[in-house]
Design a protein around this motif. Structure first.
Motif, mmCIF file in Angstrom:
data_model
loop_
_atom_site.group_PDB
_atom_site.id
_atom_site.type_symbol
_atom_site.label_atom_id
_atom_site.label_comp_id
_atom_site.label_asym_id
_atom_site.label_seq_id
_atom_site.Cartn_x
_atom_site.Cartn_y
_atom_site.Cartn_z
ATOM 1 N N LYS A 1 0.844 -1.330 -0.077
ATOM 2 C CA LYS A 1 -0.038 0.179 -0.056
ATOM 3 C C LYS A 1 0.866 1.327 0.094
ATOM 4 C CE LYS A 1 -4.107 1.989 0.410
ATOM 5 N NZ LYS A 1 -4.852 1.932 1.806
ATOM 6 N N THR A 2 0.733 2.080 -1.025
ATOM 7 C CA THR A 2 1.327 3.334 -1.164
ATOM 8 C C THR A 2 0.473 4.598 -1.155
ATOM 9 O OG1 THR A 2 1.577 3.632 -3.435
ATOM 10 C CG2 THR A 2 3.046 2.063 -2.576
ATOM 11 N N ASN A 3 1.052 5.895 -0.968
ATOM 12 C CA ASN A 3 0.112 7.020 -1.457
ATOM 13 C C ASN A 3 -0.159 7.237 -2.736
ATOM 14 O OD1 ASN A 3 2.652 7.858 -2.202
ATOM 15 N ND2 ASN A 3 2.656 9.565 -0.697
ATOM 16 N N GLY A 4 0.264 6.424 -3.561
ATOM 17 C CA GLY A 4 -0.258 6.558 -4.954
ATOM 18 C C GLY A 4 0.420 7.559 -5.824
ATOM 19 N N ILE A 5 1.755 7.982 -5.213
ATOM 20 C CA ILE A 5 2.543 8.748 -6.154
ATOM 21 C C ILE A 5 3.521 7.981 -6.957
ATOM 22 C CG2 ILE A 5 4.219 10.830 -5.950
ATOM 23 C CD1 ILE A 5 1.446 11.616 -4.959
ATOM 24 N N ASN A 6 3.804 8.436 -8.156
ATOM 25 C CA ASN A 6 4.725 7.922 -9.051
ATOM 26 C C ASN A 6 4.604 6.283 -9.222
ATOM 27 O OD1 ASN A 6 6.114 10.193 -9.348
ATOM 28 N ND2 ASN A 6 7.474 9.923 -7.601
ATOM 29 N N THR A 7 3.262 5.868 -9.394
ATOM 30 C CA THR A 7 2.842 4.409 -9.383
ATOM 31 C C THR A 7 3.535 3.937 -10.717
ATOM 32 O OG1 THR A 7 0.712 4.891 -8.103
ATOM 33 C CG2 THR A 7 0.999 2.818 -9.376
ATOM 34 N N SER A 8 3.471 4.409 -11.678
ATOM 35 C CA SER A 8 3.802 3.685 -13.096
ATOM 36 C C SER A 8 5.268 3.561 -12.729
ATOM 37 C CB SER A 8 3.661 4.612 -14.150
ATOM 38 O OG SER A 8 4.393 4.169 -15.328
ATOM 39 N N THR A 9 6.169 4.482 -12.172
ATOM 40 C CA THR A 9 7.565 4.136 -12.062
ATOM 41 C C THR A 9 8.041 3.252 -10.962
ATOM 42 O OG1 THR A 9 8.094 6.594 -12.407
ATOM 43 C CG2 THR A 9 9.895 5.369 -11.451
ATOM 44 N N VAL A 10 6.873 3.025 -10.081
ATOM 45 C CA VAL A 10 7.448 2.027 -8.864
ATOM 46 C C VAL A 10 6.941 0.892 -9.574
ATOM 47 C CG1 VAL A 10 6.089 1.060 -6.976
ATOM 48 C CG2 VAL A 10 6.641 3.452 -7.073
#
Length: 220
Positions: free
Chosen positions: A174-183
């Protein structure tokens, strides 16, 4: 069956050694507890009996006749609720007696109520993105996942192991949804398979475009 007043101002059902099996069976048919906590004549907890053992027994006897089946698991007021899950899993039960220092039942903790309580933690309620990933059991690490996430300036709320099957481990991130594509791209680069679908994920689209371009080149 008798009841006692609990610290939450409700009545807690409990069963003593002289309770008839028929009474216990009626209760279990209605409430579907995996075990029944048993107390002695002084009201002190002495153990738990597996529900199936009671349901399959002669209705003419009392609980005292099946005390050889007692199991000894409980929680006390010093344990944190996250530790309850370990006991639920270890004993394959759906209720836990909470005992006071005198060994008497304060209340009964159900697995369902605990899950409801934990549904309010930040990992669940925080706005963000949940990534379902998979990797060989011996090859993943929490430190590696954390590093991949945080090196992209992304806040990590947590990682949960969901299952292990065929030497592979599935994890929920679970992340804060920032830079999801890069992650997602970096996770793949480190050998993680992405099982969840995300609008920000262009991986499959890029593969299809590259495949179409290659086919077009080969057909020239």
């Amino acid at each position: 069956m008798t009841t006692l007043s609990s610290s939450s101002n409700s009545e807690v059902p409990y069963f003593s050694t002289d309770t008839k099996i028929t009474e216990a069976q009626l209760f279990l048919t209605r409430y579907h507890w995996s075990h029944l906590p048993i107390v002695d004549v002084t009201g002190k907890w002495i153990g738990n009996i597996y529900a199936e053992d009671l349901l399959e027994n002669d209705t003419a006897i009392t609980i005292e006749d099946v005390l050889y089946d007692l199991e000894y698991f409980y929680i006390d007021e010093e344990k944190h609720s996250f530790q309850y899950f370990d006991i639920f899993a270890q004993y394959d039960c759906n209720i836990l007696p909470l005992l006071n220092p005198e060994g008497k039942i304060v209340k009964i903790i159900s697995r369902d109520s605990l899950c409801t309580e934990w549904s309010t933690i930040e990992f669940v309620t925080a706005k963000g993105v949940s990534l379902l990933i998979e990797k060989e059991e011996e090859q993943y690490s929490f430190s590696e996942i954390s590093q991949i996430i945080e090196q992209n300036n992304v806040h990590l709320f947590g990682v949960l192991v969901l299952s292990r099957w065929n030497n592979k481990t599935q994890l929920l991130v679970k992340t804060n949804g920032i830079n999801t594509s890069t992650v997602l791209s970096d996770l793949r680069r480190y050998g993680y398979t992405i099982l969840s679908k995300h609008a920000e994920d262009t991986y499959h689209t890029d593969l299809q475009e590259n495949s179409d371009y290659l086919n077009k080149y080969l057909n020239i």
